[in-house]
Design an enzyme around this catalytic site. Structure first.
Site, PDB file in Angstrom:
ATOM      1  N   GLU A 209      70.825  54.986  74.409  1.00 13.26           N
ATOM      2  CA  GLU A 209      70.599  55.986  75.445  1.00 13.26           C
ATOM      3  C   GLU A 209      71.180  57.309  74.976  1.00 13.26           C
ATOM      4  O   GLU A 209      72.041  57.348  74.098  1.00 13.26           O
ATOM      5  CB  GLU A 209      71.310  55.591  76.757  1.00 13.26           C
ATOM      6  CG  GLU A 209      70.751  54.385  77.457  1.00 13.26           C
ATOM      7  CD  GLU A 209      71.536  54.057  78.730  1.00 13.26           C
ATOM      8  OE1 GLU A 209      72.698  54.523  78.837  1.00 13.26           O
ATOM      9  OE2 GLU A 209      71.008  53.350  79.585  1.00 13.26           O
ATOM     10  N   HIS A 247      73.191  55.791  83.792  1.00 14.99           N
ATOM     11  CA  HIS A 247      74.503  55.291  83.416  1.00 14.99           C
ATOM     12  C   HIS A 247      75.537  56.407  83.330  1.00 14.99           C
ATOM     13  O   HIS A 247      75.219  57.539  82.995  1.00 14.99           O
ATOM     14  CB  HIS A 247      74.430  54.577  82.068  1.00 14.99           C
ATOM     15  CG  HIS A 247      73.794  53.233  82.165  1.00 14.99           C
ATOM     16  ND1 HIS A 247      73.227  52.612  81.083  1.00 14.99           N
ATOM     17  CD2 HIS A 247      73.625  52.376  83.199  1.00 14.99           C
ATOM     18  CE1 HIS A 247      72.741  51.433  81.443  1.00 14.99           C
ATOM     19  NE2 HIS A 247      72.974  51.275  82.726  1.00 14.99           N
TER      20      HIS A 247
END
Length: 294
Positions: A209, A247
């Site tokens: 990510e 996140h």
């Protein structure tokens, strides 16, 4: 052989009498995982559909010889649950809980490093060795025993990746979600090293990510230490700079942490880049087919 979790793994579920803890403990057991005990303070002496419940981890480990903990404890108490598992002698801890205070995790990180404990998570889907043991919340039916190891910061992308690899006919050796929080127990390098040394793993898929520098550090390790092929996909390419996406660890500042920079560094390290998640399974299969004449 597998990585970290095996058919013989004996699991104690902390927070087993809660809704999520009970549901997933039973789902893991149905998959074939040896769920030998649960722990909820004040509920000792109960059982959850035949799984004995204890007040403390010390009691649970002493009576059942558990060697892995699976944690479903609310954020304010999760760090203490991890430390209790470590204090009882557990060497592999899987913490599903999301939102543990960062300062709590700083303390936990120091302890697990000192004690040599493998902490998977927090804020993760867990770990699975297909056909052997599922310790987490992932849907077991999409996984198939095979030769590709998966390391992912994202739970849902772990599932998507595994499903594509299964449909390609390759299957997985072990799959782990390392977690999306700023402070987690293990990183890519920890798992890359173990997959490199696992005779059943022929290739590794990294699902990354934006944010942080975990993928950049992994690229350096791959270049120096990995002989097996490594593939990578980075999520969040279209995220606006400076904005957190999903996140807690997925925030970028400047060039560092962007998907483009991660891809650049990984490519220089010899990693096979997959920019479209829809082609993960197809790309891995075609590469391994050519390499190993599958």
């Amino acid at each position: 052989m597998a990585v970290c979790v095996y058919r013989t793994s004996r699991v104690v579920v902390q927070g087993i009498t809660g809704r999520e803890g009970k549901y997933h403990a039973l789902a893991c057991r149905e998959y074939g995982t040896k769920i030998v005990a649960g722990v909820t303070p004040g509920k000792g002496g109960m059982d959850v559909e035949g799984i004995p419940v204890y007040n403390t981890m010390e009691e649970a480990v002493h009576n059942t010889h558990a060697n892995v903990s699976l944690i479903f404890v609310p954020p304010p108490f999760a760090a203490d649950a991890i430390l209790e598992a470590v204090g009882s002698g557990i060497k592999t801890v899987v913490c599903i809980t999301e939102g543990i205070p960062v300062l709590d995790m700083v303390k936990v990180k120091r302890v697990i490093e000192k004690e040599g404990v493998t902490l998977i998570g927090p804020n993760c889907p867990g770990i699975i060795t297909p056909g052997a043991s599922k310790i987490g919340i992932m849907p077991g039916h999409i996984f198939k025993r095979g030769s590709v190891g998966i390391i992912s910061r994202s739970g849902t992308l772990l599932y998507e990746t595994a499903d594509q690899i299964t449909k390609s006919g390759l299957g997985q050796s072990t799959c782990v979600g390392i977690g999306g929080d700023p402070i987690v127990g293990t990183d890519y390098i920890y798992w890359l090293e173990r997959f490199e040394n696992d005779p059943e793993t022929e290739a590794v898929m990294m699902v990354g990510e934006i944010g942080g520098n975990a993928e950049e550090k992994a690229a350096e390790f791959v270049q120096k230490e990995m002989k097996k092929p490594v593939f990578a996909f980075i999520a969040g390419r279209t995220a606006p700079p400076g904005r957190r996406m999903g996140h807690a660890g997925a925030i970028i500042m400047g060039k560092s942490g962007t998907a483009e920079y991660k891809y650049e560094v990984l490519k220089q390290a010899g990693v096979h880049i997959i920019e479209n998640p829809g082609y993960i399974g197809e790309t891995i299969y075609s590469t391994l087919k050519n390499k190993y004449d599958l």
